[in-house]
Design a protein around this motif. Structure first.
Motif, PDB file in Angstrom:
ATOM      1  N   VAL B  70      -6.027 111.465  10.218  1.00 45.07           N
ATOM      2  CA  VAL B  70      -5.048 112.324   9.539  1.00 45.07           C
ATOM      3  C   VAL B  70      -3.649 112.027  10.074  1.00 45.07           C
ATOM      4  CG1 VAL B  70      -4.353 114.706   9.066  1.00 45.07           C
ATOM      5  CG2 VAL B  70      -6.770 114.142   9.275  1.00 45.07           C
ATOM      6  N   HIS B  71      -3.552 111.901  11.387  1.00 44.67           N
ATOM      7  CA  HIS B  71      -2.234 111.790  12.027  1.00 44.67           C
ATOM      8  C   HIS B  71      -1.508 110.490  11.647  1.00 44.67           C
ATOM      9  CE1 HIS B  71       0.818 112.035  15.166  1.00 44.67           C
ATOM     10  NE2 HIS B  71       0.466 110.838  15.572  1.00 44.67           N
ATOM     11  N   VAL B  72      -2.208 109.367  11.718  1.00 46.10           N
ATOM     12  CA  VAL B  72      -1.532 108.078  11.493  1.00 46.10           C
ATOM     13  C   VAL B  72      -1.057 107.928  10.034  1.00 46.10           C
ATOM     14  CG1 VAL B  72      -1.846 105.564  11.550  1.00 46.10           C
ATOM     15  CG2 VAL B  72      -2.629 106.967  13.459  1.00 46.10           C
ATOM     16  N   PRO B  73      -1.909 108.232   9.017  1.00 48.98           N
ATOM     17  CA  PRO B  73      -1.372 108.170   7.650  1.00 48.98           C
ATOM     18  C   PRO B  73      -0.183 109.110   7.438  1.00 48.98           C
ATOM     19  CG  PRO B  73      -3.755 108.239   7.573  1.00 48.98           C
ATOM     20  CD  PRO B  73      -3.375 108.469   9.005  1.00 48.98           C
ATOM     21  N   ALA B  74      -0.238 110.305   8.037  1.00 50.97           N
ATOM     22  CA  ALA B  74       0.898 111.236   7.883  1.00 50.97           C
ATOM     23  C   ALA B  74       2.151 110.658   8.524  1.00 50.97           C
ATOM     24  CB  ALA B  74       0.545 112.587   8.504  1.00 50.97           C
ATOM     25  N   ALA B  75       1.982 109.987   9.677  1.00 50.42           N
ATOM     26  CA  ALA B  75       3.140 109.386  10.356  1.00 50.42           C
ATOM     27  C   ALA B  75       3.719 108.241   9.532  1.00 50.42           C
ATOM     28  CB  ALA B  75       2.715 108.887  11.733  1.00 50.42           C
ATOM     29  N   TRP B  76       2.857 107.397   8.996  1.00 48.81           N
ATOM     30  CA  TRP B  76       3.350 106.296   8.142  1.00 48.81           C
ATOM     31  C   TRP B  76       4.080 106.850   6.924  1.00 48.81           C
ATOM     32  CZ3 TRP B  76      -1.711 102.857   8.103  1.00 48.81           C
ATOM     33  CH2 TRP B  76      -1.822 102.204   9.349  1.00 48.81           C
ATOM     34  N   LEU B  77       3.513 107.911   6.330  1.00 54.16           N
ATOM     35  CA  LEU B  77       4.137 108.477   5.124  1.00 54.16           C
ATOM     36  C   LEU B  77       5.450 109.164   5.427  1.00 54.16           C
ATOM     37  CD1 LEU B  77       1.252 109.858   2.966  1.00 54.16           C
ATOM     38  CD2 LEU B  77       3.033 108.279   2.292  1.00 54.16           C
ATOM     39  N   ALA B  78       5.564 109.739   6.616  1.00 54.89           N
ATOM     40  CA  ALA B  78       6.827 110.381   6.989  1.00 54.89           C
ATOM     41  C   ALA B  78       7.954 109.351   6.932  1.00 54.89           C
ATOM     42  CB  ALA B  78       6.707 110.996   8.382  1.00 54.89           C
ATOM     43  N   SER B  79       7.712 108.175   7.511  1.00 58.21           N
ATOM     44  CA  SER B  79       8.737 107.118   7.501  1.00 58.21           C
ATOM     45  C   SER B  79       8.875 106.488   6.117  1.00 58.21           C
ATOM     46  CB  SER B  79       8.388 106.032   8.518  1.00 58.21           C
ATOM     47  OG  SER B  79       8.489 106.538   9.818  1.00 58.21           O
ATOM     48  N   ALA B  80       7.739 106.199   5.466  1.00 51.89           N
ATOM     49  CA  ALA B  80       7.794 105.556   4.144  1.00 51.89           C
ATOM     50  C   ALA B  80       8.467 106.485   3.128  1.00 51.89           C
ATOM     51  CB  ALA B  80       6.394 105.191   3.681  1.00 51.89           C
ATOM     52  N   GLY B  81       8.184 107.782   3.219  1.00 55.24           N
ATOM     53  CA  GLY B  81       8.813 108.746   2.315  1.00 55.24           C
ATOM     54  C   GLY B  81      10.316 108.784   2.503  1.00 55.24           C
ATOM     55  N   TYR B  82      10.750 108.685   3.768  1.00 59.17           N
ATOM     56  CA  TYR B  82      12.204 108.696   4.003  1.00 59.17           C
ATOM     57  C   TYR B  82      12.833 107.411   3.466  1.00 59.17           C
ATOM     58  CZ  TYR B  82      16.568 110.150   5.952  1.00 59.17           C
ATOM     59  OH  TYR B  82      17.864 110.563   6.064  1.00 59.17           O
ATOM     60  N   MET B  83      12.096 106.290   3.591  1.00 55.67           N
ATOM     61  CA  MET B  83      12.624 105.040   3.030  1.00 55.67           C
ATOM     62  C   MET B  83      12.743 105.160   1.506  1.00 55.67           C
ATOM     63  SD  MET B  83      13.873 102.145   3.489  1.00 55.67           S
ATOM     64  CE  MET B  83      13.590 101.662   5.176  1.00 55.67           C
ATOM     65  N   ALA B  84      11.755 105.794   0.875  1.00 56.74           N
ATOM     66  CA  ALA B  84      11.830 106.019  -0.577  1.00 56.74           C
ATOM     67  C   ALA B  84      13.037 106.895  -0.918  1.00 56.74           C
ATOM     68  CB  ALA B  84      10.540 106.669  -1.069  1.00 56.74           C
ATOM     69  N   LEU B  85      13.276 107.893  -0.076  1.00 59.13           N
ATOM     70  CA  LEU B  85      14.436 108.773  -0.279  1.00 59.13           C
ATOM     71  C   LEU B  85      15.738 107.964  -0.193  1.00 59.13           C
ATOM     72  CD1 LEU B  85      15.253 111.784  -0.521  1.00 59.13           C
ATOM     73  CD2 LEU B  85      15.244 111.897   1.950  1.00 59.13           C
ATOM     74  N   ALA B  86      15.789 107.047   0.785  1.00 49.85           N
ATOM     75  CA  ALA B  86      16.994 106.228   0.965  1.00 49.85           C
ATOM     76  C   ALA B  86      17.174 105.279  -0.217  1.00 49.85           C
ATOM     77  CB  ALA B  86      16.890 105.439   2.266  1.00 49.85           C
ATOM     78  N   ILE B  87      16.072 104.713  -0.728  1.00 50.30           N
ATOM     79  CA  ILE B  87      16.171 103.804  -1.886  1.00 50.30           C
ATOM     80  C   ILE B  87      16.686 104.578  -3.105  1.00 50.30           C
ATOM     81  CG2 ILE B  87      14.788 102.439  -3.513  1.00 50.30           C
ATOM     82  CD1 ILE B  87      13.064 101.617  -1.080  1.00 50.30           C
ATOM     83  N   CYS B  88      16.163 105.784  -3.305  1.00 47.24           N
ATOM     84  CA  CYS B  88      16.658 106.621  -4.412  1.00 47.24           C
ATOM     85  C   CYS B  88      18.149 106.925  -4.225  1.00 47.24           C
ATOM     86  CB  CYS B  88      15.874 107.930  -4.473  1.00 47.24           C
ATOM     87  SG  CYS B  88      14.225 107.739  -5.118  1.00 47.24           S
ATOM     88  N   SER B  89      18.553 107.097  -2.985  1.00 47.89           N
ATOM     89  CA  SER B  89      19.966 107.391  -2.712  1.00 47.89           C
ATOM     90  C   SER B  89      20.849 106.204  -3.070  1.00 47.89           C
ATOM     91  CB  SER B  89      20.147 107.756  -1.232  1.00 47.89           C
ATOM     92  OG  SER B  89      19.359 108.878  -0.920  1.00 47.89           O
ATOM     93  N   VAL B  90      20.380 104.992  -2.752  1.00 45.96           N
ATOM     94  CA  VAL B  90      21.140 103.792  -3.127  1.00 45.96           C
ATOM     95  C   VAL B  90      21.222 103.693  -4.649  1.00 45.96           C
ATOM     96  CG1 VAL B  90      21.128 101.262  -3.094  1.00 45.96           C
ATOM     97  CG2 VAL B  90      20.593 102.534  -1.011  1.00 45.96           C
ATOM     98  N   LEU B  91      20.086 103.895  -5.318  1.00 44.99           N
ATOM     99  CA  LEU B  91      20.076 103.835  -6.790  1.00 44.99           C
ATOM    100  C   LEU B  91      21.033 104.868  -7.380  1.00 44.99           C
ATOM    101  CD1 LEU B  91      16.254 103.473  -7.493  1.00 44.99           C
ATOM    102  CD2 LEU B  91      18.006 101.744  -7.813  1.00 44.99           C
ATOM    103  N   SER B  92      21.100 106.027  -6.731  1.00 52.16           N
ATOM    104  CA  SER B  92      21.975 107.092  -7.226  1.00 52.16           C
ATOM    105  C   SER B  92      23.446 106.768  -6.982  1.00 52.16           C
ATOM    106  CB  SER B  92      21.590 108.403  -6.534  1.00 52.16           C
ATOM    107  OG  SER B  92      22.581 109.360  -6.719  1.00 52.16           O
ATOM    108  N   LEU B  93      23.764 106.324  -5.757  1.00 52.62           N
ATOM    109  CA  LEU B  93      25.174 106.105  -5.412  1.00 52.62           C
ATOM    110  C   LEU B  93      25.741 104.857  -6.076  1.00 52.62           C
ATOM    111  CD1 LEU B  93      25.202 106.987  -1.598  1.00 52.62           C
ATOM    112  CD2 LEU B  93      26.259 108.274  -3.448  1.00 52.62           C
ATOM    113  N   VAL B  94      24.919 103.788  -6.163  1.00 54.92           N
ATOM    114  CA  VAL B  94      25.444 102.515  -6.669  1.00 54.92           C
ATOM    115  C   VAL B  94      25.335 102.433  -8.186  1.00 54.92           C
ATOM    116  CG1 VAL B  94      25.184  99.999  -6.579  1.00 54.92           C
ATOM    117  CG2 VAL B  94      24.882 101.355  -4.499  1.00 54.92           C
TER     118      VAL B  94
END
Lengths: 49, 289
Positions: B70-94
């Protein structure tokens, strides 16, 4: 099984968190679909809602 | 010679804005979501059941190692989800991609939830192994910072009367926070931490037995599909809610102008006007609830 309470609590959280988010998301989607269909029947006919 | 022959035929799919059309997104996501949900449920259940009942216990940690599934997939998703958030932010700003703003708003709470899950299960793993619920270790602290970044994003995008300003501010915060991701990843190498180093790397062989690796990977893929299904469902709801708001505002404006409802033939249609008014009131009451 050693450390059973810690394992059980972890798995309970590991199930409850995604299930909670999932149920909330699908309820919200259904509510939005009904609202949209109430004011814009074209959305329902077009398969958008 | 027409204009199309001069500029060339537009090629569908070559542009990000092909998917910027909310109607197209609703159609596409409506087709994908059931499969995504089915895959998420099947793989997560398989991975967790395998990890809990069939994977071997660790020679040193005993059965407490099962928290890893449970812990390791949640940890990977915490970082991957933030990367997805950052990609959406680039798409939004640019590119001002309209769906990127909505997706970013919907990723934030889900990412915060999975980061909280990572922290809670890590704490439940740490107590029997380290003898402490929490230590101010570099890995734990950097993940806690990630959790606060998620919460900050959730609060910031809702802090403005004008949603567009909220989206812009949230996008900037998300991009600034990306600096935390390599810190999380390399914290166990850069500092002397209580948290163990990575068992799975892109460049080397995994340092765990295959009988543990398989259920971990299956649970990780299952949780990723779960995360994706939740975000897609929330984004679909957000697109429909925005359309409802737009229609209600347009009708409220037209009602304010007291314009008569005119049928397509040009004649007034009192029955249709009454039906539309009733539907409008029903939707407004539903929205108010």
């Amino acid at each position: 099984m050693t450390h059973l309470p810690f394992i059980a609590a972890s798995y309970a959280l590991g199930v409850l968190v995604p299930v909670g988010f999932g149920i909330a998301a699908f309820l919200r989607m259904g509510r939005a679909r009904r609202r949209l269909a109430a004011i814009d029947p074209r959305a329902q006919r077009g398969g958008l809602a | 010679m027409n204009a199309r022959s001069v500029v060339g035929t537009p090629q569908a799919g070559r542009s990000l804005h092909r998917f910027a059309n909310p109607g197209q997104f609703l159609r596409l996501s409506g087709a994908v979501l059931p499969w995504l949900t089915a895959g998420a449920v099947a793989l997560t259940t398989l991975g967790l059941v395998w990890g809990l009942f069939f994977a071997p216990a660790d020679w040193q940690q005993g059965d407490a190692v099962r928290i890893m599934y449970v812990h390791v997939p949640a940890a990977w998703l915490a970082s991957a989800g933030y990367m997805a958030l950052a990609i959406c932010s680039v798409l939004s700003l640019v590119w001002r991609h309209p769906l990127a703003d909505l997706a970013a708003v919907e990723i934030g709470p889900v990412g915060a939830g999975f980061t909280a899950l990572c922290l809670a299960t890590g704490s439940l793993w740490g107590k029997p192994m380290w003898g402490a619920w929490w230590v101010w270790d570099a890995r734990l602290t950097s993940v806690l910072v990630l959790f606060f970044l998620y919460l900050g994003h959730v609060a910031l995008v809702r802090a403005f009367d004008d949603p567009t300003r909220g989206y812009r501010a949230g996008a900037i915060l998300a991009l600034v926070g990306v600096v935390n991701l390599p810190i999380i990843k390399f914290s166990v190498d850069w500092w002397n931490t209580l948290h163990q180093p990575a068992s799975i790397t892109l460049t080397g062989a995994p340092t765990m037995a295959l009988s543990m690796l398989w259920p971990l990977l299956i649970a990780a893929v299952g949780y990723m599909l779960t995360f994706a299904a939740i975000v897609v469902a929330r984004t679909r709801a957000a697109v429909m809610e925005r359309r409802v708001r737009g229609l209600l505002m347009a009708r409220a404006a037209s009602d304010g102008a007291e314009a008569p409802v005119v049928a397509s033939s040009g004649e007034a249609a009192p029955e249709r006007a009454a039906a539309e008014r009733a539907a409008f009131q029903a939707a407004a009451q539903e929205s108010a609830r």
